[in-house]
Structures are given as C-alpha cells and as structure tokens.
Design a protein around this motif. Sequence first.
Motif, PDB file in Angstrom:
ATOM      1  N   ASP A   1       0.869  -1.177   0.000  1.00 23.70           N
ATOM      2  CA  ASP A   1       0.000   0.000   0.000  1.00 23.70           C
ATOM      3  C   ASP A   1       0.906   1.228   0.000  1.00 23.70           C
TER       4      ASP A   1
ATOM      5  N   ARG B   1       3.719   5.360   4.463  1.00 18.92           N
ATOM      6  CA  ARG B   1       3.374   4.051   3.885  1.00 18.92           C
ATOM      7  C   ARG B   1       4.521   3.479   3.061  1.00 18.92           C
TER       8      ARG B   1
ATOM      9  N   HIS C   1      -1.481   0.856  -5.612  1.00 14.66           N
ATOM     10  CA  HIS C   1      -2.385   1.849  -6.206  1.00 14.66           C
ATOM     11  C   HIS C   1      -2.078   3.214  -5.615  1.00 14.66           C
TER      12      HIS C   1
ATOM     13  N   ARG D   1      -7.848   7.155  -6.354  1.00 12.56           N
ATOM     14  CA  ARG D   1      -8.943   6.431  -6.998  1.00 12.56           C
ATOM     15  C   ARG D   1      -9.141   6.917  -8.429  1.00 12.56           C
TER      16      ARG D   1
ATOM     17  N   ARG E   1      -4.607   0.593 -10.423  1.00 13.88           N
ATOM     18  CA  ARG E   1      -5.989   1.025 -10.662  1.00 13.88           C
ATOM     19  C   ARG E   1      -6.156   1.777 -11.985  1.00 13.88           C
TER      20      ARG E   1
ATOM     21  N   GLY F   1      -3.140  -1.669   4.303  1.00 16.66           N
ATOM     22  CA  GLY F   1      -4.198  -0.662   4.125  1.00 16.66           C
ATOM     23  C   GLY F   1      -5.236  -1.031   3.089  1.00 16.66           C
ATOM     24  N   VAL F   2      -4.967  -2.096   2.325  1.00 15.80           N
ATOM     25  CA  VAL F   2      -5.871  -2.425   1.228  1.00 15.80           C
ATOM     26  C   VAL F   2      -6.421  -3.863   1.360  1.00 15.80           C
TER      27      VAL F   2
ATOM     28  N   HIS G   1      -8.765  -4.967   3.006  1.00 14.09           N
ATOM     29  CA  HIS G   1     -10.233  -5.051   3.086  1.00 14.09           C
ATOM     30  C   HIS G   1     -10.857  -4.955   1.701  1.00 14.09           C
ATOM     31  N   ARG G   2     -10.035  -4.811   0.679  1.00 16.61           N
ATOM     32  CA  ARG G   2     -10.556  -4.703  -0.684  1.00 16.61           C
ATOM     33  C   ARG G   2     -10.433  -6.046  -1.410  1.00 16.61           C
TER      34      ARG G   2
ATOM     35  N   LYS H   1     -13.981   9.537   3.743  1.00 16.18           N
ATOM     36  CA  LYS H   1     -14.508   8.351   3.045  1.00 16.18           C
ATOM     37  C   LYS H   1     -15.795   7.922   3.747  1.00 16.18           C
TER      38      LYS H   1
ATOM     39  N   GLY I   1      -5.007   4.804   9.419  1.00 13.04           N
ATOM     40  CA  GLY I   1      -5.438   5.485   8.199  1.00 13.04           C
ATOM     41  C   GLY I   1      -4.304   6.295   7.597  1.00 13.04           C
TER      42      GLY I   1
ATOM     43  N   THR J   1      -1.098   1.685   9.299  1.00 13.37           N
ATOM     44  CA  THR J   1      -1.149   2.212   7.936  1.00 13.37           C
ATOM     45  C   THR J   1      -2.549   2.104   7.342  1.00 13.37           C
ATOM     46  N   GLY J   2      -3.430   1.368   7.970  1.00 10.44           N
ATOM     47  CA  GLY J   2      -4.759   1.149   7.394  1.00 10.44           C
ATOM     48  C   GLY J   2      -5.878   1.798   8.197  1.00 10.44           C
ATOM     49  N   GLY J   3      -6.724   2.547   7.525  1.00 11.82           N
ATOM     50  CA  GLY J   3      -7.900   3.126   8.179  1.00 11.82           C
ATOM     51  C   GLY J   3      -9.092   2.203   8.011  1.00 11.82           C
TER      52      GLY J   3
HETATM   53  O1  LIG Z   1      -5.877   4.925   1.846  1.00 15.76           O
HETATM   54  C1  LIG Z   1      -6.353   3.815   2.059  1.00 15.76           C
HETATM   55  O2  LIG Z   1      -7.279   3.574   3.025  1.00 15.76           O
HETATM   56  P1  LIG Z   1      -7.615   4.521   4.303  1.00 15.76           P
HETATM   57  O3  LIG Z   1      -7.870   5.945   3.808  1.00 15.76           O
HETATM   58  O4  LIG Z   1      -8.859   3.913   4.868  1.00 15.76           O
HETATM   59  O5  LIG Z   1      -6.464   4.437   5.237  1.00 15.76           O
HETATM   60  C2  LIG Z   1      -5.924   2.581   1.304  1.00 15.76           C
HETATM   61  O6  LIG Z   1      -4.823   2.850   0.439  1.00 15.76           O
HETATM   62  C3  LIG Z   1      -7.097   1.992   0.532  1.00 15.76           C
HETATM   63  O7  LIG Z   1      -7.526   2.904  -0.452  1.00 15.76           O
HETATM   64  P2  LIG Z   1      -9.063   2.851  -0.958  1.00 15.76           P
HETATM   65  O8  LIG Z   1      -9.938   3.278   0.218  1.00 15.76           O
HETATM   66  O9  LIG Z   1      -9.134   3.805  -2.119  1.00 15.76           O
HETATM   67  O10 LIG Z   1      -9.353   1.414  -1.363  1.00 15.76           O
END
Ligand SMILES: O=C(OP(=O)(O)O)[C@H](O)COP(=O)(O)O
Length: 387
Positions: free
Chosen positions: A22, A37, A60, A63, A108, A141-142, A144-145, A191, A343, A365-367
């Motif tokens: 990520d 990251r 990636h 978006r 992406r 961080g990714v 969950h995708r 988000k 995040g 690193t992941g939200g």
């Molecule tokens: O920035 C990210 O997630 P996060 O803002 O939830 O920490 C990840 O790189 C996932 O990106 P995405 O929410 O466009 O799939």
Amino acid sequence: MKTLDDLLSEGVSGRRVLVRADLNVPLDGDRITDDGRVRASVPTIKALVDAGARVLVAAHLGRPKGEPDPKFSLAPVAVRLGELLGTPVGIGTGTAGDGTVVLLENIRFDARETSKDDAERAALADELAAKADAFVSDGFGVVHRKQASVYDVAKKLPHYAGRLVLAEVEVLRKLTDDLRRPYVVALGGSKVSDKLGVIKNLLTKVDRLLIGGGMAYTFLKAQGHEVGGSLLQEDQVEQVAGFLKEAEERGVELVLPVDVLAATDFAPDAEHEVVATDAIPADRQGLDIGPATRELFASKLADAKTVFWNGPMGVFEFEAFAGGTRAVAEALVKSDAFTVVGGGDSAAAVRALGLPEDGFSHISTGGGASLEFLEGKELPGVKVLED
Ligand SMILES: O=C(OP(=O)(O)O)[C@H](O)COP(=O)(O)O
Ligand SMILES: Nc1ncnc2c1ncn2[C@@H]1O[C@H](COP(=O)(O)OP(=O)(O)O)[C@@H](O)[C@H]1O
C-alpha cells in the motif's frame, strides 16, 4: 498462513516475487507530503532484495477512473522507494533483475483491478501471476478490498503474508481479544460512505463513539439539522438515523459535534466562523470541529482505557482547519490508554502536526482495513492467505 520468512527459507534468489504494497501516499502535485506508507513497506521489500529476489511491486494511488491518469502516477513513489532501499526502483512493466525492484504503474489504471465482476478481476490476476513465481501480500491498508492484486492473485500463486500485514494484525488483535474498557472509537475523515458501513457492527463493541470530520454531517442531518455545503451522504441519512436509535437502545454514548468551523469555501484561506451545529448557514461548509467540540471530545477520551481513532476531524491539510485533529491527537498522546490511530491521512496528520509518534501505542497504515478488522469482519486479503 505462510509468511515472508517461510518464503525466504525456501530460497528466493533469482525468483520473481510479486509484492502487493500500500503505497497510497498523500501528494501535493508530484511531491509526497508523507512517506509513512512507503517506509512501512520497506522491510518486506528489502528482505527480498537482500535475498536476491527479482521483486515486482504492485500498488495503487488514489482512486483513478480505471484508465491512465498522470495525476495518479506512482512515479514519485518509485523515486522515494528507491531512496529508502538504497537502490533505484524502476517504474512500469519491465522485469526486475536479481536483487532489484520494479514498481508497476498504478494498478488502478486498469479497470479490472476494482471490478465487481469476478472474471474480469481474475483475468488481471492471471496477467499478474504470469509475471511472478510467488506472491507476498504486504499492503495492509488495502486488505479489506476484494481486488485483483490484493485478493484474486493470491489464488493463482504460492502466497505469503509480508512483515507489515503480520505486524498490523498482531497489534489489532489486542483490540479484539484483550480489550480494556471503556473502549472509545473516534471517527472522522472523508470516506464517509465506506466507513458509515462499519458503524452498525462497532455499536455492538464500543462504549463510546465520537464522530467528527466529514463523517459528522450525515449524523447532524439525521438529527434534523441543516448542514449547508458540508460533506453529506444524502442516501445514508436514514441508515444513520437508525444508528442513532440503536446507539441509544444499546447504551452506547454517541458523541457528535456541538460546533463547527463553517467556511465560505473549500480553501486554505476561506473566511470562516464558529457556529453551533444547529445553525450552520446554507452557504457555508463545515471544515473542522469547533472549540467546544474539541473540549468535549478530549473529555470523552480522558477516561478511556482503549482508543481507536480513524479519520481527521477536519481538513487538517489547511492550517486554519487543523485544530480539531490536533486536539484529538493531543488527547490521545496525553492518555495512558492503549491508543491506536489508523489510516493514511490520520497517520500523516499525526506527523504533519508534529506529534510524537511514540505518543501512540500503534500507528496503523490502514484506516478502512483496521475498522473492518475491529468490526469483526473477515478481511478478504487476509482470508485468502489462509487458504
Ligand atoms: O488509503 C487507504 O485507506 P484509508 O484511507 O482507509 O487508510 C488505502 O490505500 C485503501 O484505499 P481505498 O480506500 O481507495 O481502497
Ligand atoms: N469536514 C470535512 N470536510 C471535508 N473533508 C474533510 C473534513 N474533515 C476531514 N476531511 C478530510 O478527510 C481526509 C481523510 O479522510 P480518510 O481518507 O477517510 O482518512 P484516513 O486516510 O485517515 O483513513 C483528509 O484529507 C481531510 O482533509
């Protein structure tokens, strides 16, 4: 689940290893404003390079709309990764030599990466798998995708969990298996539609939920307030009204802003004033929580024994609207609770505001990934490694 160490002990010299990282960093033009990251991805990649693997990294940025867009190029990230590894990182489709790294351009840019159609994702995964002999999943961080380079490709290659994924999951387990209460979760960010979904399950786990950032306005609207031009998820107002009711029934304290900084437009120098949340003018947008809310949130964090925070409380990238995020971050630093901030932007905010990284028990690193882990959901990118 097999890990990077298993792969290393099998021997990787001269083997082609695909790493999903990520590397979704905040950029100002082509300048990386926070490389957290990238740094977090180095241990796994470096271990492979040092062992003589031919490393191909897939990642990636932002978006993009499923087609190449120079704004979302990973080129600046390749440069930074090369600096951190101490060896240049190529970008594009080329193949890596022994002990070298190539970063694929933003995955992406190919619409199949995020397609809902299993066959489309599988086709891209086949193309990726053809370039490698093994797959290391390290983009926590990714995870969950359910996306081609995260999930589908693991089905096509021998797969291993990287150091970052393992470390993140280990810390987050403390929040699910060994929880001290009161447990407070603070949510903000932009988000909104993604993250509103986790609230229903979180309500069964937390003692208190603080909602700020761009997330707050859908709640304020659900309470019957007008929110002017603030970020609003109109189609989820009804669902959020259900959350308010459910929180009350469950005895979960759901704390919303009582005041905001209402700005004339989305700009660093926008004219703004503090207004109560029941009096947001139609021609204004809320870009930060106000001073009374900062105090309220700090008081609601003070007695917590466990805190998870995801999502800035305001547009912290603009100095005038960074105060709310600073207040929540400072409350966590002051607290003796087990504190996790997660995040890309939240972690970047902590560093940008000059707060000590060791003031938190863990900076993830992941939200979205952390939130889905905490709500008890299975993470597709982790689950697939277990098979
Ligand atoms: O920035 C990210 O997630 P996060 O803002 O939830 O920490 C990840 O790189 C996932 O990106 P995405 O929410 O466009 O799939
Ligand atoms: N009131 C607000 N209005 C618009 N954007 C906001 C607001 N509050 C926070 N944000 C934005 O939210 C973004 C981060 O959201 P998100 O990606 O959900 O967080 P993270 O990356 O930490 O998971 C930041 O760029 C910040 O400017």
